[in-house]
Design an enzyme around this catalytic site. Structure first.
Site, PDB file in Angstrom:
ATOM      1  N   VAL A  31     -25.878  -6.386  27.412  1.00 22.54           N
ATOM      2  CA  VAL A  31     -27.120  -6.568  28.162  1.00 22.54           C
ATOM      3  C   VAL A  31     -26.957  -7.687  29.185  1.00 22.54           C
ATOM      4  O   VAL A  31     -26.608  -8.812  28.838  1.00 22.54           O
ATOM      5  CB  VAL A  31     -28.301  -6.872  27.214  1.00 22.54           C
ATOM      6  N   SER A  32     -27.217  -7.359  30.445  1.00 21.61           N
ATOM      7  CA  SER A  32     -27.004  -8.300  31.546  1.00 21.61           C
ATOM      8  C   SER A  32     -28.290  -8.562  32.310  1.00 21.61           C
ATOM      9  O   SER A  32     -29.121  -7.661  32.458  1.00 21.61           O
ATOM     10  CB  SER A  32     -25.948  -7.730  32.507  1.00 21.61           C
ATOM     11  N   PRO A  33     -28.460  -9.786  32.844  1.00 20.60           N
ATOM     12  CA  PRO A  33     -29.589 -10.055  33.735  1.00 20.60           C
ATOM     13  C   PRO A  33     -29.291  -9.692  35.185  1.00 20.60           C
ATOM     14  O   PRO A  33     -30.154  -9.855  36.047  1.00 20.60           O
ATOM     15  CB  PRO A  33     -29.769 -11.565  33.595  1.00 20.60           C
TER      16      PRO A  33
ATOM     17  N   ASP B 285     -20.810  -9.115  35.060  1.00 15.56           N
ATOM     18  CA  ASP B 285     -21.140 -10.517  34.844  1.00 15.56           C
ATOM     19  C   ASP B 285     -20.005 -11.499  35.085  1.00 15.56           C
ATOM     20  O   ASP B 285     -20.201 -12.692  34.932  1.00 15.56           O
ATOM     21  CB  ASP B 285     -21.653 -10.709  33.412  1.00 15.56           C
TER      22      ASP B 285
END
Length: 719
Positions: A265-267, A392
């Protein structure tokens, strides 16, 4: 997820917070594995936030800590427990009753592991940082212990939409279609908030907000120490919303803790990845803060159920993940169901047969039909692990890429065999992962193999039985892996569907990622960093369920007490140079101005000043790390100066650079908020300088006085 807020009675809670920032110059930042990413200043301070739970004041049962760290390593956990036992004795706080979870910021100083792989990019074990972290965590727990009082607890639940994205969608799509259709999406957007208020005082004490997402808003080129988006969210709630003073001992504590489901899960997916490091971290942190504030406010007003706690318990065991056997015997107490089968996705949805415990995960149908047992393997990093995450922070190493299923080159193979000879059996055990580095075969091992599993639980009366469950997980789990593990724990405990089961990530130790068997076949970054092979999730699920059984059946032993991690304290190395002596810039003294402020500024602009300085490392251990390198001071009506902001605030930035061999220069920035009160201000720098004889002496420097005026449009609106 429970559908509504829940009130919990019968708890005593204490909250505590302490600075753990450590050195902010010339130490590698931990997370991206980038040798060139050296700290050169401070965005805002790192903190440890501790919560002690008990049934009554003075009698703690367990402690949960969320620290602004890349992860809690086994070395940190051991030192913290030792420090607590020096204060409280050997029975109050133990490895079983203390859970330390890292927020996983990639912008904190590293070198606090005893395993070589995690120290290479920071040039070894950094004693001063390690000590600062451990002492700060101990202080935060001591403060929480001292503030233990009867508390009302409210839990609330919600969803934070459109903030995060799955950075390994192709791997996720390999999971069974039926299983994916039962899920809301390819990331978990659940937010779980636990609010604490004093029963007698009625004062808000603190909160814990769990949400799984990487704190990688600050990129791999950032050189400022920062808590990233999780730290921003805590700051906004504590400092801006609750008006906390970090220098006061009993301020409100808001931990934005990490869920183990952050693995894929990445922002930085879509438009959320656009902008500068500061704006990305602020945006992501603000979204987490706003949703948590909403749930925090609703929790005490809209709760449907009230639960009375009957007991608080903890369970802990060490597991050698390099050699775990997973039984496929259908008559055994644990059944390894087939990942592509209906049993796997039905189990994930919680609709499996109740006649026996189902452990979803690891084998294909063909393997299950021919083998009686599956095994994990000694730890190894794959080629995709060396490549890094495309979303990321790719490593840029030549020849390495996500999705790689073959050895990148004979040169990599030669280097691998030079460091540790790998057998065909080990390479087959990790297939289809091409082994890049066999960390588990090194002597001593470069990554841990004996890892802690931990459960903190609050029991209540039947039929619910469990008020909440917190599991300490030493891995980063993919979204689907976390769903399967959570469902397995629910079944093992016999917990109701509305009982929150929280998977606290990067807890007590760290050993890479853990993905599903299907995702492992893709060999994206997360699969390449699943250290113990394709059946690691099966092993993790099996061992966690066995630990859960020790809570439900008193006659079940928690595990082999003889197994424990090796003591590696005497096998540490450090190639990062320290500070021998400081020398001021020619013609100047420490604290002298090299560039000054202007005479006046409008709100919403940036004021800065630079000073001749000592090395910031001198201040670690000298007491300043719990104070500040800078202050923005405001002139009061009585002629005295008062602190308005410091380097723990988001509106300030502290930057350092080396000048020559032994000289240093720092710059102080104040990004003046639009709503700051007009008035007279100044910037003050605090530091320490080291002499050739080793003496460390404090100094300070002061800018000229300047005026802050309202923005022109504000003035115009008043005319």
């Amino acid at each position: 997820m429970p559908a509504c807020a829940t009130a919990i009675e019968g708890l005593a809670v204490g909250c505590g917070c302490c600075d753990i920032t450590g050195p902010v110059a010339e130490v590698g930042l931990m997370g991206y594995g980038n040798l060139r990413q050296k700290a050169a200043g401070l965005h805002f301070r790192l903190r440890s936030r501790a919560f002690v739970f008990g049934r009554e004041p003075g009698r703690p049962s367990f402690a949960f800590v969320s620290a602004d760290l890349w992860a809690c390593t086994e070395a940190v956990k051991t030192a913290v427990v030792d420090g607590l036992q020096d204060i409280f004795g050997s029975e109050v706080y133990t490895k079983e009753s203390v859970l330390i979870s890292g927020t996983h910021t990639h912008s904190g100083p590293g070198g606090f592991s005893h395993h070589a792989l995690y120290n290479f990019s920071v040039l070894g074990f950094q004693r001063e940082n390690f000590d600062c972290i451990c002492k700060g965590i101990v202080r935060s727990i001591v403060r929480a212990h001292a503030s233990l009082e009867p508390a009302s607890c409210h839990m609330n639940f919600g969803f934070l939409r459109d903030l995060s994205g799955n950075r390994s969608k192709t791997a996720y799509s390999r999971n069974p279609e039926q299983e994916r259709e039962l899920c809301a999406g390819d990331v978990d957007e659940e937010v779980t908030v636990m609010r604490f208020d004093g029963v007698g005082s009625l004062r808000p004490m603190g909160l814990i907000s769990w949400f799984g997402m990487h704190p990688t808003s600050m990129d791999r080129d950032n050189t400022l120490v920062s808590g990233d988006n999780k730290g921003v969210a805590s700051y906004l709630f504590e400092r801006k919303f609750m008006k906390a003073d970090y220098r006061a001992p009993n301020h409100f504590v808001a931990a934005f803790a990490q869920c183990a489901s952050l693995g894929d899960v990445s922002p930085n997916c879509g438009d959320n990845g656009a902008g500068t490091n500061f704006t990305k971290a602020l945006w992501s942190g603000m979204r987490q803060f706003e949703k948590t504030r909403e749930l925090w406010a609703d929790s005490a007003q809209t709760h449907k159920d009230t639960i009375s706690i009957t007991s608080l318990q903890s369970a802990h065991r060490y597991v050698d993940f390099s050699d775990v056997e997973i039984s496929l015997d259908s008559q055994g107490s644990y059944l390894e169901s087939v990942a592509e089968s209906q049993e796997a996705w039905a189990f994930s949805a919680g609709i499996d047969s109740k006649s026996q415990l189902q452990v979803a995960t690891a084998a294909s149908q063909g393997l299950a039909s021919t083998a009686q047992r599956l095994k994990t393997a000694p730890a190894a990093v794959g080629a995709a692990g060396g490549a890094g995450s495309t979303s990321d922070g790719p490593s840029g190493l030549p020849g390495l890429a996500e999705g790689q299923l073959k050895s990148p080159s004979v040169l990599y193979d030669f280097a691998r065999e030079l460091l540790a000879r790998t057998s065909p059996e080990l390479r087959r055990a990790h297939s289809p992962k091409p082994v890049l580095l066999a960390t588990g075969l090194m002597d001593p091992p470069w990554t841990p193999k004996i890892l802690p599993l931990q459960l903190l639980v609050a029991k209540c009366a039947a039929p619910r039985c469990w008020a909440f469950v917190i599991a300490g997980v030493p891995f980063e789990l993919s979204t689907m892996a976390s769903r399967r593990l959570r469902s397995a724990l629910r079944g093992a405990l016999g917990a109701a569907e509305d009982c929150p089961i929280i998977l606290a990530g990067l807890a007590n130790a760290y050993a890479g990622y853990c993905v599903t068997y299907e995702e492992y076949q893709q060999q994206d970054y997360e699969g390449g960093m699943t250290m113990f092979g394709p059946h690691q999730l099966a092993a993790l699920t099996q061992e966690f369920c066995a630990l859960a059984s020790s809570l439900t059946s008193p006659d079940v032993h928690q595990g082999n007490a003889v197994i424990s991690p090796p003591d590696l304290r005497r096998q540490q190395w450090n190639m990062q140079t320290g500070v021998i002596a400081d020398k001021p810039l020619a013609g100047l003294q420490f604290g002298s101005l090299t560039s000054d402020t202007l005479g006046a500024y409008f709100a919403g602009t940036v004021v800065s000043a630079s000073f001749c300085s000592g090395h910031p490392k001198n201040s670690v251990g000298a007491g300043l790390q719990h104070n500040s390198f800078l202050e923005v001071q405001r002139l009061l009506a009585d002629g005295t100066w008062a602190r308005h902001a410091d380097d723990g605030d988001l509106e300030t930035v502290f930057r350092w650079r080396r000048r020559g061999i032994a000289a240093s220069e720092v710059s102080l920035e104040w990004h003046i908020p639009a709503d700051v009160p007009p008035g007279t201000y100044r910037l003050v720098h605090f530091g320490h300088a080291r002499s050739l004889k080793g003496a460390v002496l404090p100094y300070q420097g002061v800018s000229r006085v300047f005026e802050v005026r309202p923005r022109p449009e504000v003035i115009a609106a008043k005319l």
